[in-house]
Design a protein around this motif. Structure first.
Motif, PDB file in Angstrom:
ATOM      1  N   MET A   1       0.844  -1.170   0.000  1.00 54.24           N
ATOM      2  CA  MET A   1       0.000   0.000   0.000  1.00 54.24           C
ATOM      3  C   MET A   1       0.886   1.228   0.000  1.00 54.24           C
ATOM      4  N   ALA A   2       0.636   2.150  -0.870  1.00 55.16           N
ATOM      5  CA  ALA A   2       1.446   3.358  -0.968  1.00 55.16           C
ATOM      6  C   ALA A   2       0.706   4.505  -0.297  1.00 55.16           C
ATOM      7  N   THR A   3       0.895   4.667   0.994  1.00 57.50           N
ATOM      8  CA  THR A   3       0.244   5.724   1.736  1.00 57.50           C
ATOM      9  C   THR A   3       1.288   6.768   2.089  1.00 57.50           C
ATOM     10  N   SER A   4       1.090   7.966   1.640  1.00 58.71           N
ATOM     11  CA  SER A   4       2.064   9.014   1.914  1.00 58.71           C
ATOM     12  C   SER A   4       1.753   9.683   3.244  1.00 58.71           C
ATOM     13  N   HIS A   5       2.767  10.347   3.801  1.00 60.04           N
ATOM     14  CA  HIS A   5       2.553  11.074   5.047  1.00 60.04           C
ATOM     15  C   HIS A   5       1.583  12.230   4.831  1.00 60.04           C
ATOM     16  N   LEU A   6       1.639  12.855   3.674  1.00 66.26           N
ATOM     17  CA  LEU A   6       0.727  13.941   3.359  1.00 66.26           C
ATOM     18  C   LEU A   6      -0.717  13.452   3.412  1.00 66.26           C
ATOM     19  N   LYS A   7      -0.950  12.286   2.881  1.00 69.29           N
ATOM     20  CA  LYS A   7      -2.292  11.715   2.876  1.00 69.29           C
ATOM     21  C   LYS A   7      -2.773  11.482   4.305  1.00 69.29           C
ATOM     22  N   ILE A   8      -1.931  10.928   5.151  1.00 67.85           N
ATOM     23  CA  ILE A   8      -2.300  10.651   6.538  1.00 67.85           C
ATOM     24  C   ILE A   8      -2.525  11.959   7.285  1.00 67.85           C
ATOM     25  N   ASP A   9      -1.654  12.946   7.065  1.00 71.09           N
ATOM     26  CA  ASP A   9      -1.816  14.238   7.723  1.00 71.09           C
ATOM     27  C   ASP A   9      -3.148  14.881   7.340  1.00 71.09           C
ATOM     28  N   GLY A  10      -3.546  14.725   6.091  1.00 66.40           N
ATOM     29  CA  GLY A  10      -4.791  15.317   5.622  1.00 66.40           C
ATOM     30  C   GLY A  10      -6.035  14.679   6.200  1.00 66.40           C
TER      31      GLY A  10
ATOM     32  N   ILE B   1      -1.123  -6.958   6.640  1.00 65.86           N
ATOM     33  CA  ILE B   1      -0.069  -7.819   7.177  1.00 65.86           C
ATOM     34  C   ILE B   1       1.278  -7.185   6.885  1.00 65.86           C
ATOM     35  N   ALA B   2       2.137  -7.216   7.886  1.00 64.50           N
ATOM     36  CA  ALA B   2       3.478  -6.646   7.722  1.00 64.50           C
ATOM     37  C   ALA B   2       4.251  -7.428   6.668  1.00 64.50           C
ATOM     38  N   PRO B   3       5.023  -6.729   5.847  1.00 65.81           N
ATOM     39  CA  PRO B   3       5.889  -7.427   4.884  1.00 65.81           C
ATOM     40  C   PRO B   3       7.050  -8.098   5.624  1.00 65.81           C
ATOM     41  N   LEU B   4       7.850  -8.843   4.901  1.00 66.30           N
ATOM     42  CA  LEU B   4       9.003  -9.494   5.523  1.00 66.30           C
ATOM     43  C   LEU B   4       9.824  -8.472   6.281  1.00 66.30           C
ATOM     44  N   LYS B   5      10.191  -8.819   7.502  1.00 68.54           N
ATOM     45  CA  LYS B   5      10.906  -7.881   8.360  1.00 68.54           C
ATOM     46  C   LYS B   5      12.391  -7.806   8.011  1.00 68.54           C
ATOM     47  N   PHE B   6      12.997  -8.952   7.784  1.00 74.13           N
ATOM     48  CA  PHE B   6      14.436  -8.987   7.544  1.00 74.13           C
ATOM     49  C   PHE B   6      14.756  -9.439   6.129  1.00 74.13           C
ATOM     50  N   THR B   7      15.884  -8.980   5.629  1.00 78.29           N
ATOM     51  CA  THR B   7      16.375  -9.384   4.321  1.00 78.29           C
ATOM     52  C   THR B   7      16.830 -10.838   4.393  1.00 78.29           C
ATOM     53  N   ILE B   8      16.437 -11.632   3.421  1.00 75.79           N
ATOM     54  CA  ILE B   8      16.840 -13.041   3.377  1.00 75.79           C
ATOM     55  C   ILE B   8      18.061 -13.160   2.469  1.00 75.79           C
TER      56      ILE B   8
ATOM     57  N   VAL C   1       6.079   0.117   8.935  1.00 76.10           N
ATOM     58  CA  VAL C   1       6.118   0.571  10.328  1.00 76.10           C
ATOM     59  C   VAL C   1       5.832   2.067  10.408  1.00 76.10           C
ATOM     60  N   LYS C   2       6.350   2.840   9.488  1.00 77.29           N
ATOM     61  CA  LYS C   2       6.075   4.284   9.465  1.00 77.29           C
ATOM     62  C   LYS C   2       4.576   4.541   9.326  1.00 77.29           C
ATOM     63  N   ILE C   3       3.938   3.797   8.458  1.00 74.16           N
ATOM     64  CA  ILE C   3       2.493   3.954   8.261  1.00 74.16           C
ATOM     65  C   ILE C   3       1.741   3.563   9.535  1.00 74.16           C
ATOM     66  N   VAL C   4       2.136   2.452  10.138  1.00 78.63           N
ATOM     67  CA  VAL C   4       1.482   1.993  11.367  1.00 78.63           C
ATOM     68  C   VAL C   4       1.602   3.051  12.461  1.00 78.63           C
ATOM     69  N   LYS C   5       2.776   3.603  12.632  1.00 76.40           N
ATOM     70  CA  LYS C   5       2.985   4.614  13.681  1.00 76.40           C
ATOM     71  C   LYS C   5       2.213   5.899  13.375  1.00 76.40           C
ATOM     72  N   ALA C   6       2.187   6.295  12.114  1.00 71.49           N
ATOM     73  CA  ALA C   6       1.432   7.490  11.741  1.00 71.49           C
ATOM     74  C   ALA C   6      -0.061   7.283  11.985  1.00 71.49           C
ATOM     75  N   LEU C   7      -0.570   6.102  11.646  1.00 67.55           N
ATOM     76  CA  LEU C   7      -1.990   5.820  11.853  1.00 67.55           C
ATOM     77  C   LEU C   7      -2.320   5.676  13.332  1.00 67.55           C
ATOM     78  N   LEU C   8      -1.403   5.130  14.111  1.00 62.96           N
ATOM     79  CA  LEU C   8      -1.603   5.052  15.554  1.00 62.96           C
ATOM     80  C   LEU C   8      -1.670   6.465  16.137  1.00 62.96           C
ATOM     81  N   SER C   9      -0.803   7.337  15.659  1.00 66.20           N
ATOM     82  CA  SER C   9      -0.845   8.733  16.094  1.00 66.20           C
ATOM     83  C   SER C   9      -2.165   9.382  15.701  1.00 66.20           C
ATOM     84  N   LEU C  10      -2.636   9.097  14.494  1.00 66.54           N
ATOM     85  CA  LEU C  10      -3.922   9.623  14.040  1.00 66.54           C
ATOM     86  C   LEU C  10      -5.043   9.174  14.975  1.00 66.54           C
TER      87      LEU C  10
END
Length: 174
Positions: A1-10, A49-56, A74-83
């Motif tokens: 999902m491509a969610t920008s910070h601008l979108k979340i702020d709005g 669902i979170a994508p793979l956490k570590f590089t294989i 994680v950035k999206i999750v934290k921004a949405l939690l803040s929202l």
């Protein structure tokens, strides 16, 4: 999902109310509609669902290097939690203060505000059965009954249209 910070702020400007003891139904309706409209509700209902956490590196080894996709998620999750937190009253924040994920915060809020005890359900049923039109307009009386029905629905109690008609028709003085 491509969610920008601008979108979340709005999004914050679209959510006009803070969750309090007496407005969970309205708050949830507004909050969920906005998030569904922006196609980000999956973070709140647990379907994202979170994508793979570590590089294989190869078939047997995993590094401690976080993938770019995971860091972005994680950035999206934290921004949405803040929202979510910004839409809570001071009293409501205490129920999500230890949450690390949006889904967890939503469930804690829902558990606190939507789960209605048996006593509350019985009170709502009694209120529905004994409601009188009195001096209310027909519109206000029907809105009051709808409000009771909505609260019963949140608690998992379905009131059919037929049951509503049984309540309404004898009480209307036309």
């Amino acid at each position: 999902m491509a969610t920008s910070h601008l979108k979340i702020d709005g999004i914050l400007g679209l959510i006009m109310m803070r969750l309090k003891d007496d407005n969970f139904l309205k708050w949830r309706y507004q909050f969920e509609l906005v998030l569904e409209g922006y196609d980000i509700f999956g973070h709140f209902d647990g379907l994202s669902i979170a994508p793979l956490k570590f590089t294989i590196l190869d078939e047997e080894a995993v590094t401690s290097v976080l993938t770019a996709a995971y860091r972005a998620w994680v950035k999206i999750v934290k921004a949405l939690l803040s929202l979510l937190i910004t839409t809570l009253s001071n009293d409501a924040i205490k129920f999500v203060i230890s949450c690390k994920k949006t889904h967890e915060a939503r469930m804690n809020s829902k558990d606190q505000y939507a789960m209605v005890s048996c006593a509350r359900i019985n009170h709502l049923k009694t209120e529905l059965q004994t409601a009188q039109k009195g001096s209310d307009s027909i519109e206000n009386f029907l809105l009051r009954l709808k409000h009771i029905r909505d609260h019963l629905a949140i608690a998992g109690v379905s009131v059919s249209d037929d049951d509503m008609m049984i309540v309404v028709i004898p009480r209307l003085q036309i």
